[in-house]
Motif scaffolding. Sequence first.
Motif: not given
Length: 511
Positions: A233-245
Amino acid sequence: MVPSVDDPLAILAGIPLSFVAIFALRRFIKSRQNKHTLPPGPVPLPLIGNVLSIDTKEPWLTYTDWRAAYGDLIFVRILDQEVVVINSQHIAEDLLDKRSRIYSDRPYLATLEPYGWSVNFAFIGYGDEWRLCRRLFHQTFRPESAVKFHPMQIRRSRELVVNLIDEPQHYHSHFATFSSSVAMSTVYDYEASARDDPLVQIVINALIPGLTLLTPERAALLKAFPFLLKLPDWCWGSSIKRDARASTERISKMVNVPFQYVQQNMADSSQISMVAENLQRMEKKDEASKPMFEIALKKAATTAIVASYETTASTLMVFALAMVLYPDVQRRAQAEIDSVIGRDRLPTFADRPSLPYIDAVLRETFRWHPVVPLGVPHSALSADIYDGYFIPQGVSHGMKRGTPEASHFIPERFIDVDGVLTSDDPAQYIFGLGRRICPGRSTADASLWSAIVTMLATVDISSAKDDQGKIIDFTPKFIPGVVRFPEIFPCSISARSHIHSRLMDELRAVL
Ligand code: HEM
Protein backbone atom coordinates in the motif's frame (compact mmCIF):
# COMPACT_ATOMS: atom_id res chain seq x y z
CA MET A 1 -23.91 -2.18 -18.42
CA VAL A 2 -20.33 -1.43 -19.07
CA PRO A 3 -18.60 1.88 -18.39
CA SER A 4 -19.55 5.09 -20.10
CA VAL A 5 -16.08 6.03 -21.22
CA ASP A 6 -14.70 8.45 -23.71
CA ASP A 7 -11.58 6.74 -24.95
CA PRO A 8 -10.32 4.51 -27.71
CA LEU A 9 -11.97 1.33 -26.54
CA ALA A 10 -15.25 3.15 -26.08
CA ILE A 11 -15.13 2.88 -29.83
CA LEU A 12 -16.20 -0.67 -29.32
CA ALA A 13 -19.23 0.75 -27.63
CA GLY A 14 -20.87 2.82 -30.23
CA ILE A 15 -21.95 1.15 -33.39
CA PRO A 16 -25.70 1.29 -33.67
CA LEU A 17 -25.34 0.15 -37.22
CA SER A 18 -22.60 -2.41 -37.30
CA PHE A 19 -21.34 -5.59 -35.68
CA VAL A 20 -17.92 -6.15 -34.19
CA ALA A 21 -15.77 -9.13 -33.38
CA ILE A 22 -12.83 -8.98 -31.01
CA PHE A 23 -10.03 -11.45 -30.84
CA ALA A 24 -6.49 -11.84 -29.60
CA LEU A 25 -3.35 -11.04 -31.53
CA ARG A 26 -2.17 -14.60 -30.99
CA ARG A 27 -5.07 -15.82 -33.10
CA PHE A 28 -4.34 -13.19 -35.68
CA ILE A 29 -0.80 -14.44 -36.16
CA LYS A 30 -2.10 -17.99 -36.28
CA SER A 31 -4.55 -16.95 -38.97
CA ARG A 32 -1.66 -15.82 -41.13
CA GLN A 33 -0.19 -19.26 -40.68
CA ASN A 34 -3.52 -20.74 -41.69
CA LYS A 35 -3.13 -18.92 -45.01
CA HIS A 36 -6.73 -17.77 -44.92
CA THR A 37 -7.42 -14.18 -45.82
CA LEU A 38 -8.59 -11.86 -43.09
CA PRO A 39 -11.44 -9.51 -43.97
CA PRO A 40 -10.25 -6.26 -45.60
CA GLY A 41 -9.69 -3.14 -43.49
CA PRO A 42 -7.62 0.01 -43.01
CA VAL A 43 -3.85 -0.42 -42.59
CA PRO A 44 -3.01 -0.44 -38.84
CA LEU A 45 -0.13 1.56 -37.31
CA PRO A 46 2.38 -0.35 -35.17
CA LEU A 47 1.20 -0.80 -31.53
CA ILE A 48 -1.84 1.48 -31.68
CA GLY A 49 -3.46 -0.07 -34.73
CA ASN A 50 -6.32 1.96 -36.27
CA VAL A 51 -7.26 3.78 -33.11
CA LEU A 52 -6.39 7.29 -34.36
CA SER A 53 -8.63 6.92 -37.40
CA ILE A 54 -11.76 6.12 -35.43
CA ASP A 55 -14.22 8.72 -34.16
CA THR A 56 -14.10 7.99 -30.42
CA LYS A 57 -17.51 9.52 -29.68
CA GLU A 58 -19.45 8.22 -32.65
CA PRO A 59 -17.39 5.30 -33.97
CA TRP A 60 -20.22 4.01 -36.13
CA LEU A 61 -19.67 7.04 -38.40
CA THR A 62 -16.13 5.82 -39.09
CA TYR A 63 -17.34 2.25 -39.62
CA THR A 64 -20.02 3.48 -42.00
CA ASP A 65 -17.36 5.35 -44.02
CA TRP A 66 -15.13 2.28 -44.06
CA ARG A 67 -18.01 0.16 -45.21
CA ALA A 68 -17.96 2.04 -48.52
CA ALA A 69 -14.25 1.25 -48.91
CA TYR A 70 -14.02 -2.27 -47.47
CA GLY A 71 -17.50 -3.81 -47.49
CA ASP A 72 -19.68 -5.48 -44.86
CA LEU A 73 -16.96 -7.34 -43.01
CA ILE A 74 -14.03 -5.18 -41.88
CA PHE A 75 -10.88 -6.09 -40.00
CA VAL A 76 -9.74 -3.39 -37.55
CA ARG A 77 -7.10 -3.27 -34.83
CA ILE A 78 -7.69 -1.10 -31.74
CA LEU A 79 -4.55 -1.06 -29.56
CA ASP A 80 -3.88 -4.77 -29.05
CA GLN A 81 -7.46 -5.84 -29.77
CA GLU A 82 -8.31 -7.21 -33.17
CA VAL A 83 -11.87 -6.53 -34.17
CA VAL A 84 -14.09 -7.65 -37.00
CA VAL A 85 -16.79 -5.12 -37.76
CA ILE A 86 -19.86 -6.63 -39.37
CA ASN A 87 -21.81 -4.00 -41.24
CA SER A 88 -24.82 -6.04 -42.20
CA GLN A 89 -27.71 -7.56 -40.32
CA HIS A 90 -27.64 -10.54 -42.64
CA ILE A 91 -24.00 -11.41 -41.79
CA ALA A 92 -24.61 -10.71 -38.11
CA GLU A 93 -27.48 -13.20 -38.11
CA ASP A 94 -25.35 -15.74 -40.00
CA LEU A 95 -22.58 -15.48 -37.42
CA LEU A 96 -24.22 -14.58 -34.09
CA ASP A 97 -27.44 -16.54 -34.51
CA LYS A 98 -26.76 -19.41 -36.88
CA ARG A 99 -23.21 -20.05 -35.60
CA SER A 100 -23.99 -19.05 -32.00
CA ARG A 101 -22.13 -22.12 -30.71
CA ILE A 102 -18.91 -20.37 -31.78
CA TYR A 103 -19.74 -16.70 -31.23
CA SER A 104 -21.02 -16.68 -27.65
CA ASP A 105 -17.91 -16.02 -25.61
CA ARG A 106 -16.83 -12.63 -24.20
CA PRO A 107 -13.40 -11.01 -24.58
CA TYR A 108 -11.11 -11.14 -21.54
CA LEU A 109 -10.99 -7.96 -19.40
CA ALA A 110 -8.11 -7.89 -16.91
CA THR A 111 -10.03 -5.53 -14.57
CA LEU A 112 -13.08 -7.75 -14.00
CA GLU A 113 -11.81 -10.08 -11.31
CA PRO A 114 -9.66 -7.59 -9.30
CA TYR A 115 -12.41 -4.93 -9.25
CA GLY A 116 -15.09 -7.38 -8.18
CA TRP A 117 -16.96 -7.24 -11.48
CA SER A 118 -16.85 -10.94 -12.27
CA VAL A 119 -20.20 -11.03 -10.42
CA ASN A 120 -21.71 -9.63 -13.60
CA PHE A 121 -22.43 -12.68 -15.74
CA ALA A 122 -22.89 -10.46 -18.81
CA PHE A 123 -19.07 -10.19 -18.82
CA ILE A 124 -18.10 -13.78 -18.12
CA GLY A 125 -16.99 -16.35 -20.69
CA TYR A 126 -19.23 -18.94 -22.27
CA GLY A 127 -19.23 -22.01 -20.01
CA ASP A 128 -21.00 -23.89 -17.22
CA GLU A 129 -21.18 -20.99 -14.78
CA TRP A 130 -22.64 -18.68 -17.42
CA ARG A 131 -25.14 -21.40 -18.38
CA LEU A 132 -26.36 -21.78 -14.78
CA CYS A 133 -26.69 -18.00 -14.26
CA ARG A 134 -28.55 -17.68 -17.53
CA ARG A 135 -30.92 -20.53 -16.62
CA LEU A 136 -31.76 -18.98 -13.23
CA PHE A 137 -32.33 -15.66 -14.95
CA HIS A 138 -34.48 -17.15 -17.67
CA GLN A 139 -36.83 -18.91 -15.27
CA THR A 140 -37.93 -15.54 -13.89
CA PHE A 141 -37.56 -13.24 -16.87
CA ARG A 142 -38.80 -15.34 -19.80
CA PRO A 143 -41.84 -13.62 -21.35
CA GLU A 144 -44.49 -16.03 -19.96
CA SER A 145 -43.07 -15.68 -16.45
CA ALA A 146 -42.34 -11.94 -16.55
CA VAL A 147 -46.03 -11.02 -17.03
CA LYS A 148 -46.39 -11.41 -13.26
CA PHE A 149 -44.47 -8.14 -12.94
CA HIS A 150 -47.00 -6.14 -14.99
CA PRO A 151 -49.09 -4.86 -12.04
CA MET A 152 -45.91 -3.70 -10.28
CA GLN A 153 -44.65 -2.04 -13.48
CA ILE A 154 -47.92 -0.12 -13.84
CA ARG A 155 -47.74 0.93 -10.17
CA ARG A 156 -44.16 2.13 -10.58
CA SER A 157 -45.12 4.03 -13.75
CA ARG A 158 -47.82 5.88 -11.84
CA GLU A 159 -45.35 6.67 -9.10
CA LEU A 160 -43.06 8.03 -11.83
CA VAL A 161 -45.68 10.49 -13.10
CA VAL A 162 -46.50 11.68 -9.58
CA ASN A 163 -42.79 12.39 -9.09
CA LEU A 164 -42.66 14.15 -12.48
CA ILE A 165 -45.66 16.34 -11.66
CA ASP A 166 -44.30 17.17 -8.18
CA GLU A 167 -40.70 17.87 -9.20
CA PRO A 168 -40.51 18.16 -13.00
CA GLN A 169 -37.02 19.67 -12.96
CA HIS A 170 -35.60 16.39 -11.63
CA TYR A 171 -37.01 14.27 -14.45
CA HIS A 172 -33.70 12.48 -14.99
CA SER A 173 -33.49 11.27 -11.41
CA HIS A 174 -37.16 10.15 -11.53
CA PHE A 175 -36.35 8.00 -14.58
CA ALA A 176 -33.43 6.49 -12.64
CA THR A 177 -35.70 5.87 -9.63
CA PHE A 178 -38.27 4.16 -11.85
CA SER A 179 -35.59 1.98 -13.40
CA SER A 180 -34.00 0.93 -10.11
CA SER A 181 -37.28 0.40 -8.26
CA VAL A 182 -38.64 -1.91 -10.98
CA ALA A 183 -35.36 -3.85 -10.94
CA MET A 184 -35.31 -4.13 -7.14
CA SER A 185 -38.89 -5.47 -7.18
CA THR A 186 -38.29 -8.06 -9.90
CA VAL A 187 -35.03 -9.30 -8.39
CA TYR A 188 -35.54 -8.94 -4.63
CA ASP A 189 -39.25 -8.17 -4.05
CA TYR A 190 -37.93 -5.01 -2.49
CA GLU A 191 -40.18 -1.94 -2.47
CA ALA A 192 -37.72 0.91 -2.90
CA SER A 193 -38.87 4.26 -1.57
CA ALA A 194 -39.20 7.09 -4.08
CA ARG A 195 -36.23 9.03 -2.69
CA ASP A 196 -32.96 8.22 -0.92
CA ASP A 197 -33.68 4.53 -0.54
CA PRO A 198 -30.84 2.85 1.42
CA LEU A 199 -30.62 -0.29 -0.77
CA VAL A 200 -30.80 1.70 -4.01
CA GLN A 201 -28.05 3.88 -2.59
CA ILE A 202 -25.85 0.81 -2.01
CA VAL A 203 -26.39 -0.16 -5.67
CA ILE A 204 -25.60 3.33 -6.93
CA ASN A 205 -22.51 3.56 -4.71
CA ALA A 206 -21.16 0.38 -6.23
CA LEU A 207 -22.32 0.94 -9.78
CA ILE A 208 -21.32 4.48 -10.62
CA PRO A 209 -17.68 4.56 -9.39
CA GLY A 210 -17.30 0.85 -10.14
CA LEU A 211 -18.08 1.23 -13.80
CA THR A 212 -15.95 4.35 -14.17
CA LEU A 213 -12.97 2.48 -12.77
CA LEU A 214 -13.41 -0.28 -15.28
CA THR A 215 -11.83 1.66 -18.12
CA PRO A 216 -10.07 -0.07 -21.02
CA GLU A 217 -6.82 1.72 -20.12
CA ARG A 218 -6.85 0.07 -16.71
CA ALA A 219 -7.61 -3.27 -18.31
CA ALA A 220 -4.67 -2.80 -20.71
CA LEU A 221 -2.39 -1.69 -17.84
CA LEU A 222 -3.28 -4.65 -15.64
CA LYS A 223 -2.96 -7.05 -18.53
CA ALA A 224 0.57 -5.77 -19.20
CA PHE A 225 1.66 -5.31 -15.54
CA PRO A 226 -0.34 -7.68 -13.30
CA PHE A 227 2.20 -7.11 -10.46
CA LEU A 228 0.50 -3.69 -9.89
CA LEU A 229 -2.09 -5.58 -7.86
CA LYS A 230 0.59 -6.94 -5.57
CA LEU A 231 2.39 -3.69 -4.66
CA PRO A 232 2.38 -2.83 -0.94
CA ASP A 233 0.00 0.00 0.00
CA TRP A 234 2.84 2.45 0.76
CA CYS A 235 4.42 1.97 -2.68
CA TRP A 236 4.05 4.45 -5.56
CA GLY A 237 1.57 3.03 -8.11
CA SER A 238 -0.46 1.10 -5.52
CA SER A 239 -3.55 3.25 -6.07
CA ILE A 240 -4.80 0.72 -8.64
CA LYS A 241 -4.71 -2.00 -6.02
CA ARG A 242 -6.47 0.22 -3.47
CA ASP A 243 -9.14 1.25 -6.01
CA ALA A 244 -9.67 -2.39 -6.87
CA ARG A 245 -10.05 -3.34 -3.21
CA ALA A 246 -12.53 -0.50 -2.52
CA SER A 247 -14.52 -1.38 -5.65
CA THR A 248 -14.68 -5.05 -4.62
CA GLU A 249 -15.93 -4.08 -1.14
CA ARG A 250 -18.68 -1.85 -2.57
CA ILE A 251 -19.73 -4.53 -5.05
CA SER A 252 -19.74 -7.19 -2.38
CA LYS A 253 -22.16 -5.00 -0.37
CA MET A 254 -24.36 -4.60 -3.46
CA VAL A 255 -24.37 -8.39 -3.94
CA ASN A 256 -24.99 -9.39 -0.33
CA VAL A 257 -27.19 -6.79 1.41
CA PRO A 258 -30.28 -7.11 -0.85
CA PHE A 259 -29.79 -10.88 -1.00
CA GLN A 260 -29.92 -11.06 2.80
CA TYR A 261 -33.05 -8.91 2.71
CA VAL A 262 -34.79 -11.66 0.69
CA GLN A 263 -33.47 -14.43 2.95
CA GLN A 264 -34.82 -12.59 6.00
CA ASN A 265 -38.24 -12.15 4.37
CA MET A 266 -38.62 -15.63 2.93
CA ALA A 267 -41.47 -16.42 5.31
CA ASP A 268 -43.66 -14.11 3.21
CA SER A 269 -44.97 -16.61 0.67
CA SER A 270 -46.22 -13.88 -1.68
CA GLN A 271 -42.67 -13.26 -2.87
CA ILE A 272 -42.30 -13.61 -6.62
CA SER A 273 -38.85 -12.17 -7.25
CA MET A 274 -36.01 -13.98 -8.97
CA VAL A 275 -34.07 -14.46 -5.73
CA ALA A 276 -37.11 -15.60 -3.71
CA GLU A 277 -38.23 -18.07 -6.40
CA ASN A 278 -34.78 -19.56 -6.72
CA LEU A 279 -34.11 -19.73 -2.97
CA GLN A 280 -37.27 -21.84 -2.77
CA ARG A 281 -35.90 -24.08 -5.55
CA MET A 282 -32.58 -24.25 -3.75
CA GLU A 283 -34.24 -25.71 -0.66
CA LYS A 284 -35.04 -28.85 -2.64
CA LYS A 285 -31.45 -29.31 -3.83
CA ASP A 286 -28.90 -31.61 -2.24
CA GLU A 287 -26.52 -29.94 0.20
CA ALA A 288 -23.47 -30.39 -2.04
CA SER A 289 -24.85 -28.33 -4.91
CA LYS A 290 -26.24 -25.49 -2.76
CA PRO A 291 -23.09 -23.32 -2.48
CA MET A 292 -22.56 -23.23 -6.26
CA PHE A 293 -26.25 -22.52 -6.80
CA GLU A 294 -26.19 -19.65 -4.30
CA ILE A 295 -23.14 -18.05 -5.94
CA ALA A 296 -24.76 -18.28 -9.38
CA LEU A 297 -28.00 -16.83 -8.00
CA LYS A 298 -26.17 -13.87 -6.49
CA LYS A 299 -24.44 -13.27 -9.81
CA ALA A 300 -27.69 -13.52 -11.79
CA ALA A 301 -29.39 -11.12 -9.35
CA THR A 302 -26.61 -8.54 -9.41
CA THR A 303 -26.39 -8.72 -13.20
CA ALA A 304 -30.12 -8.06 -13.51
CA ILE A 305 -29.80 -4.92 -11.40
CA VAL A 306 -26.71 -3.66 -13.24
CA ALA A 307 -28.11 -4.49 -16.69
CA SER A 308 -31.46 -2.77 -16.02
CA TYR A 309 -30.31 0.34 -14.27
CA GLU A 310 -28.78 2.54 -17.00
CA THR A 311 -30.51 0.99 -20.00
CA THR A 312 -34.09 1.62 -18.86
CA ALA A 313 -33.48 5.14 -17.53
CA SER A 314 -31.52 6.06 -20.67
CA THR A 315 -34.32 4.88 -22.96
CA LEU A 316 -36.74 7.11 -21.04
CA MET A 317 -34.34 10.03 -21.57
CA VAL A 318 -34.43 9.35 -25.32
CA PHE A 319 -38.25 9.24 -25.22
CA ALA A 320 -38.49 12.56 -23.33
CA LEU A 321 -36.07 14.16 -25.79
CA ALA A 322 -38.22 12.98 -28.69
CA MET A 323 -41.36 14.40 -27.07
CA VAL A 324 -39.71 17.82 -26.70
CA LEU A 325 -38.43 17.85 -30.28
CA TYR A 326 -41.49 16.26 -31.94
CA PRO A 327 -44.62 17.73 -30.30
CA ASP A 328 -46.84 16.45 -33.13
CA VAL A 329 -45.90 12.87 -32.27
CA GLN A 330 -46.86 13.49 -28.65
CA ARG A 331 -50.21 15.00 -29.69
CA ARG A 332 -51.01 12.03 -31.94
CA ALA A 333 -50.04 9.54 -29.20
CA GLN A 334 -52.19 11.37 -26.63
CA ALA A 335 -55.10 11.51 -29.08
CA GLU A 336 -54.89 7.72 -29.52
CA ILE A 337 -54.97 7.17 -25.75
CA ASP A 338 -57.85 9.64 -25.27
CA SER A 339 -59.96 8.08 -28.03
CA VAL A 340 -59.30 4.44 -27.08
CA ILE A 341 -59.47 4.55 -23.29
CA GLY A 342 -60.94 7.97 -22.58
CA ARG A 343 -59.78 10.50 -20.02
CA ASP A 344 -61.34 9.05 -16.90
CA ARG A 345 -59.03 6.20 -16.21
CA LEU A 346 -55.37 5.33 -16.59
CA PRO A 347 -53.93 2.83 -19.11
CA THR A 348 -53.12 -0.78 -18.21
CA PHE A 349 -51.49 -3.63 -20.14
CA ALA A 350 -54.95 -4.81 -21.25
CA ASP A 351 -55.09 -1.68 -23.44
CA ARG A 352 -51.82 -2.42 -25.26
CA PRO A 353 -53.27 -4.23 -28.33
CA SER A 354 -55.63 -1.29 -28.93
CA LEU A 355 -52.85 1.31 -28.86
CA PRO A 356 -50.63 0.58 -31.92
CA TYR A 357 -49.31 4.15 -32.17
CA ILE A 358 -47.91 3.94 -28.61
CA ASP A 359 -46.04 0.80 -29.59
CA ALA A 360 -44.80 2.59 -32.69
CA VAL A 361 -43.49 5.39 -30.44
CA LEU A 362 -41.66 2.82 -28.31
CA ARG A 363 -40.17 1.14 -31.40
CA GLU A 364 -39.05 4.49 -32.74
CA THR A 365 -37.50 5.34 -29.35
CA PHE A 366 -35.49 2.09 -29.55
CA ARG A 367 -34.46 2.81 -33.15
CA TRP A 368 -33.82 6.57 -33.02
CA HIS A 369 -30.98 6.47 -30.47
CA PRO A 370 -30.27 2.89 -29.37
CA VAL A 371 -28.96 3.07 -25.81
CA VAL A 372 -26.63 0.09 -26.20
CA PRO A 373 -25.48 1.04 -29.68
CA LEU A 374 -22.80 -1.61 -30.10
CA GLY A 375 -24.11 -4.16 -27.66
CA VAL A 376 -21.64 -6.08 -25.54
CA PRO A 377 -18.66 -7.51 -27.46
CA HIS A 378 -18.88 -11.20 -28.28
CA SER A 379 -15.81 -13.31 -28.68
CA ALA A 380 -15.46 -16.48 -30.76
CA LEU A 381 -14.55 -19.71 -28.99
CA SER A 382 -12.75 -20.98 -32.06
CA ALA A 383 -11.61 -19.70 -35.41
CA ASP A 384 -14.10 -19.68 -38.23
CA ILE A 385 -14.27 -19.16 -41.98
CA TYR A 386 -17.02 -16.99 -43.37
CA ASP A 387 -17.43 -16.22 -47.05
CA GLY A 388 -13.79 -17.18 -47.62
CA TYR A 389 -12.55 -14.90 -44.82
CA PHE A 390 -10.85 -16.07 -41.66
CA ILE A 391 -12.67 -14.86 -38.51
CA PRO A 392 -10.39 -15.45 -35.56
CA GLN A 393 -12.50 -14.61 -32.48
CA GLY A 394 -15.35 -12.63 -30.86
CA VAL A 395 -18.27 -10.40 -31.92
CA SER A 396 -20.50 -7.53 -30.87
CA HIS A 397 -23.25 -5.75 -32.76
CA GLY A 398 -25.62 -3.09 -33.96
CA MET A 399 -27.03 -2.96 -37.41
CA LYS A 400 -26.68 -1.41 -40.82
CA ARG A 401 -30.15 -0.65 -42.03
CA GLY A 402 -31.19 1.58 -44.85
CA THR A 403 -33.73 3.53 -42.81
CA PRO A 404 -35.28 6.49 -44.63
CA GLU A 405 -34.87 9.80 -42.74
CA ALA A 406 -33.06 7.88 -40.01
CA SER A 407 -32.27 10.94 -37.91
CA HIS A 408 -35.94 11.97 -37.62
CA PHE A 409 -38.32 10.58 -35.02
CA ILE A 410 -41.14 9.14 -37.12
CA PRO A 411 -43.20 6.41 -35.37
CA GLU A 412 -45.38 6.23 -38.50
CA ARG A 413 -42.61 4.18 -40.16
CA PHE A 414 -43.85 1.23 -38.07
CA ILE A 415 -47.54 1.60 -38.98
CA ASP A 416 -49.00 0.38 -42.28
CA VAL A 417 -51.76 2.04 -44.32
CA ASP A 418 -54.42 0.22 -42.29
CA GLY A 419 -53.04 1.65 -39.05
CA VAL A 420 -51.61 -1.74 -38.04
CA LEU A 421 -48.08 -2.25 -36.67
CA THR A 422 -45.69 -3.60 -39.32
CA SER A 423 -43.40 -6.60 -38.81
CA ASP A 424 -40.36 -4.31 -38.61
CA ASP A 425 -39.45 -4.15 -34.93
CA PRO A 426 -36.12 -2.75 -33.65
CA ALA A 427 -36.52 -5.01 -30.58
CA GLN A 428 -35.37 -7.73 -32.99
CA TYR A 429 -31.88 -6.22 -33.01
CA ILE A 430 -31.33 -3.68 -30.22
CA PHE A 431 -31.19 -6.47 -27.63
CA GLY A 432 -28.44 -8.38 -29.44
CA LEU A 433 -28.44 -11.73 -31.16
CA GLY A 434 -27.63 -15.39 -30.53
CA ARG A 435 -27.12 -17.12 -27.20
CA ARG A 436 -26.09 -13.90 -25.41
CA ILE A 437 -29.22 -12.00 -26.50
CA CYS A 438 -30.54 -9.79 -23.67
CA PRO A 439 -32.58 -12.11 -21.43
CA GLY A 440 -34.29 -9.12 -19.77
CA ARG A 441 -35.80 -7.81 -23.01
CA SER A 442 -39.37 -8.73 -22.23
CA THR A 443 -39.21 -7.00 -18.83
CA ALA A 444 -37.43 -4.01 -20.35
CA ASP A 445 -40.09 -3.72 -23.05
CA ALA A 446 -42.94 -3.92 -20.50
CA SER A 447 -41.33 -1.40 -18.12
CA LEU A 448 -40.77 1.06 -20.95
CA TRP A 449 -44.21 0.60 -22.47
CA SER A 450 -45.95 1.15 -19.12
CA ALA A 451 -43.84 4.22 -18.30
CA ILE A 452 -44.33 5.75 -21.75
CA VAL A 453 -48.09 5.15 -21.98
CA THR A 454 -48.65 6.42 -18.42
CA MET A 455 -46.63 9.57 -19.11
CA LEU A 456 -48.45 10.23 -22.38
CA ALA A 457 -51.82 9.78 -20.67
CA THR A 458 -51.04 12.15 -17.81
CA VAL A 459 -48.35 14.72 -18.61
CA ASP A 460 -47.28 17.08 -21.37
CA ILE A 461 -43.56 17.05 -22.09
CA SER A 462 -42.53 20.18 -23.97
CA SER A 463 -39.79 22.74 -24.57
CA ALA A 464 -38.73 24.75 -21.54
CA LYS A 465 -39.29 28.53 -21.70
CA ASP A 466 -37.17 31.33 -20.24
CA ASP A 467 -38.44 34.18 -17.98
CA GLN A 468 -39.71 36.09 -21.05
CA GLY A 469 -41.69 33.06 -22.20
CA LYS A 470 -39.29 32.34 -25.07
CA ILE A 471 -38.57 28.71 -25.94
CA ILE A 472 -35.08 27.67 -24.81
CA ASP A 473 -33.38 26.21 -27.88
CA PHE A 474 -30.72 23.57 -27.41
CA THR A 475 -28.70 21.06 -29.40
CA PRO A 476 -29.07 17.56 -27.97
CA LYS A 477 -25.81 16.09 -26.69
CA PHE A 478 -25.14 12.48 -25.82
CA ILE A 479 -22.95 10.89 -23.17
CA PRO A 480 -20.91 8.32 -25.10
CA GLY A 481 -20.17 4.83 -23.85
CA VAL A 482 -21.44 1.30 -24.05
CA VAL A 483 -24.69 2.72 -22.70
CA ARG A 484 -25.19 5.98 -24.60
CA PHE A 485 -27.82 8.47 -23.50
CA PRO A 486 -28.86 12.13 -23.86
CA GLU A 487 -27.35 14.70 -21.52
CA ILE A 488 -29.94 16.44 -19.35
CA PHE A 489 -31.73 18.98 -21.58
CA PRO A 490 -34.15 21.89 -20.91
CA CYS A 491 -37.63 20.47 -20.70
CA SER A 492 -41.00 21.35 -19.20
CA ILE A 493 -43.26 18.67 -17.73
CA SER A 494 -46.74 19.42 -16.42
CA ALA A 495 -49.97 17.54 -15.75
CA ARG A 496 -52.30 17.41 -18.78
CA SER A 497 -55.32 19.70 -18.44
CA HIS A 498 -57.78 16.88 -17.67
CA ILE A 499 -55.63 15.45 -14.86
CA HIS A 500 -57.96 16.72 -12.17
CA SER A 501 -57.78 15.99 -8.48
CA ARG A 502 -59.63 12.64 -8.72
CA LEU A 503 -57.12 11.18 -11.15
CA MET A 504 -54.26 12.64 -9.13
CA ASP A 505 -55.72 10.93 -6.06
CA GLU A 506 -55.86 7.69 -8.04
CA LEU A 507 -52.23 8.19 -9.00
CA ARG A 508 -51.13 9.05 -5.47
CA ALA A 509 -53.08 6.10 -4.06
CA VAL A 510 -50.37 3.80 -5.40
CA LEU A 511 -47.63 5.45 -3.35
C1 HEM B 1 -33.73 -0.80 -23.01
C2 HEM B 1 -33.31 -1.74 -22.20
C3 HEM B 1 -32.23 -2.75 -22.54
C4 HEM B 1 -31.44 -2.87 -23.65
C5 HEM B 1 -31.42 -1.97 -24.89
C6 HEM B 1 -30.60 -4.02 -23.44
C7 HEM B 1 -29.67 -4.48 -24.36
C8 HEM B 1 -28.80 -5.52 -24.13
C9 HEM B 1 -27.78 -5.95 -25.05
C10 HEM B 1 -27.51 -5.35 -26.42
C11 HEM B 1 -27.11 -7.00 -24.47
C12 HEM B 1 -25.95 -7.78 -25.06
C13 HEM B 1 -26.50 -8.90 -25.91
C14 HEM B 1 -25.41 -9.63 -26.66
O1 HEM B 1 -24.33 -9.85 -26.11
O2 HEM B 1 -25.65 -9.98 -27.83
C15 HEM B 1 -27.72 -7.23 -23.17
C16 HEM B 1 -27.31 -8.20 -22.29
C17 HEM B 1 -27.94 -8.45 -21.10
N1 HEM B 1 -29.07 -7.82 -20.61
FE1 HEM B 1 -30.05 -6.29 -21.45
N2 HEM B 1 -30.89 -4.58 -22.24
C18 HEM B 1 -31.89 -3.84 -21.65
C19 HEM B 1 -32.49 -4.08 -20.43
C20 HEM B 1 -32.23 -5.16 -19.63
C21 HEM B 1 -32.96 -5.48 -18.43
C22 HEM B 1 -34.16 -4.68 -17.88
C23 HEM B 1 -32.39 -6.60 -17.91
C24 HEM B 1 -32.77 -7.38 -16.66
C25 HEM B 1 -34.02 -7.57 -16.28
C26 HEM B 1 -31.30 -6.99 -18.79
C27 HEM B 1 -30.46 -8.08 -18.60
C28 HEM B 1 -29.39 -8.39 -19.40
C29 HEM B 1 -28.43 -9.46 -19.10
C30 HEM B 1 -28.45 -10.37 -17.87
C31 HEM B 1 -27.52 -9.49 -20.16
C32 HEM B 1 -26.30 -10.41 -20.31
C33 HEM B 1 -26.65 -11.63 -21.15
C34 HEM B 1 -25.48 -12.58 -21.33
O3 HEM B 1 -24.33 -12.15 -21.37
O4 HEM B 1 -25.75 -13.79 -21.46
N3 HEM B 1 -31.25 -6.10 -19.82
N4 HEM B 1 -28.75 -6.33 -22.99
